[in-house]
Design a protein around this motif. Structure first.
Motif: not given
Length: 338
Positions: A148-170
């Motif tokens: 949708s072209g929407t900027p976003f931010s994520i704040l976390t303590k969860g290392t599970l974020l690494r799973r989505d790192l390729p998606l976030l990089t894209s």
């Protein structure tokens, strides 16, 4: 992660608040011993930030309510009471999962009225707590925001974020993406006592390194600073040093606040583990949820030179990016919601 041998128990009369929230079913499984998941169908995904809030976004998305991180100081505990659940054990073990949140968000972002304003995740409960490994809500949310072209931010303590790192990089190639990691405690014993459901401090430092290596300018929240327990110069120097070594771009620290039900839940822990500090806490929090101005000023004076020494001073929003990381940035203002 297997989801076998689950049991269903959705008695509306026992959970009237959840019934109003769109409860579909209640799930228990051996993989998450002691935790109950209440799957609901949400009517909206976007939450507007109250007028006057000094943050760089106007909207938030919260895929879950309640948090298995079980941080004794979590400011969001009182929100569980809106569902007729308590802010103590229930907040830690009764997790509300908005199973349709990505689909609802995509629909809301597709409206002609949507102005593509920044959206923040992790401002209430952590979107990468353990249950995300089962429900996988975040990939759909990230895709909906990106497409949708929407900027976003994520704040976390969860290392599970690494799973989505390729998606976030894209995603960061299409929209502005800001990532922040919360690391408040280095001491292992204190961590296990105060944040029993969170990944270890070492694991979160490794997450910072992984994000930095992927090209993100990572901000770290050393928050909350817990009076008399994590405000010592040696502790702050050590944690800022570890954060800098992990490749963080900046850090921010501020004192713990104890709003509503969180106050009693934290002070009960303090009475059990550090009873000698109760008198000091009555003085520090005598005005209510926040520490005295004198303590805040003292902490700022202690933190500022350490941040400068370790090269972790947060840049202002107007300051240009001078490092390699030109696409990925962070928002230290997220600290206001931790």
């Amino acid at each position: 992660m297997r989801w076998q041998n689950q049991t269903l128990d959705a008695e509306d009369g026992a959970l009237p608040g959840l019934s109003r929230a769109g409860l579909v079913r209640t799930v228990r499984t051996p993989e998450f011993e002691g935790i109950t998941f209440h799957e609901v169908l949400c009517k909206s995904a976007l939450n507007r930030v109250p007028e006057g809030a000094n943050v760089p976004f106007q909207w938030t998305v919260n895929p879950m309510r309640g948090c298995s991180h079980a941080c004794r100081y979590c400011f969001a505990r009182g929100t569980h009471e809106y569902l007729d659940l308590d802010a103590g054990r229930d907040f830690d073990s009764q997790i509300v999962v908005k199973t349709n949140v990505a689909a609802v968000l995509r629909k809301e972002l597709g409206r002609r009225s949507w102005r593509h304003e920044p959206v923040a995740l992790g401002t209430n409960t952590d979107p990468y707590q353990r249950a995300e490994g089962r429900y996988r809500l975040m990939p759909g949310i990230i895709r909906a925001l990106t497409e949708s072209g929407t900027p976003f931010s994520i704040l976390t303590k969860g290392t599970l974020l690494r799973r989505d790192l390729p998606l976030l990089t894209s995603a960061a190639g299409e929209v502005r993406v800001r990532l922040a990691v919360s690391i408040a405690i280095l001491d292992q014993d204190l961590h296990r006592s105060l944040e029993p459901g969170t990944p270890s401090p070492r694991a979160r430092l490794d997450l910072v390194r992984a994000l930095a290596d992927a090209g993100f300018a990572v901000d770290v929240l050393v928050a909350p600073v817990i009076p008399c327990l994590t405000d010592g110069r040696a502790h702050l120097d050590a944690i800022f040093g570890a954060i800098a070594d992990a490749g963080a771009d900046s850090a921010v620290a501020f004192p713990m606040h104890l709003r509503g039900s969180t106050r009693g839940w934290f002070l009960s822990w303090l009475a059990e583990h550090h009873p000698a500090l109760l008198r000091r806490y009555r003085q520090l929090y005598r005005r209510g949820a926040y520490v005295t101005p004198e303590y805040s000023a003292w902490l700022r004076a202690r933190v500022a030179p350490l941040l400068a020494e370790h090269g972790l001073m947060a840049r202002t929003r107007a300051e240009p990016e001078t490092r390699r990381r030109t696409t990925h940035t962070t928002g230290s203002q997220l600290a206001l919601f931790a």
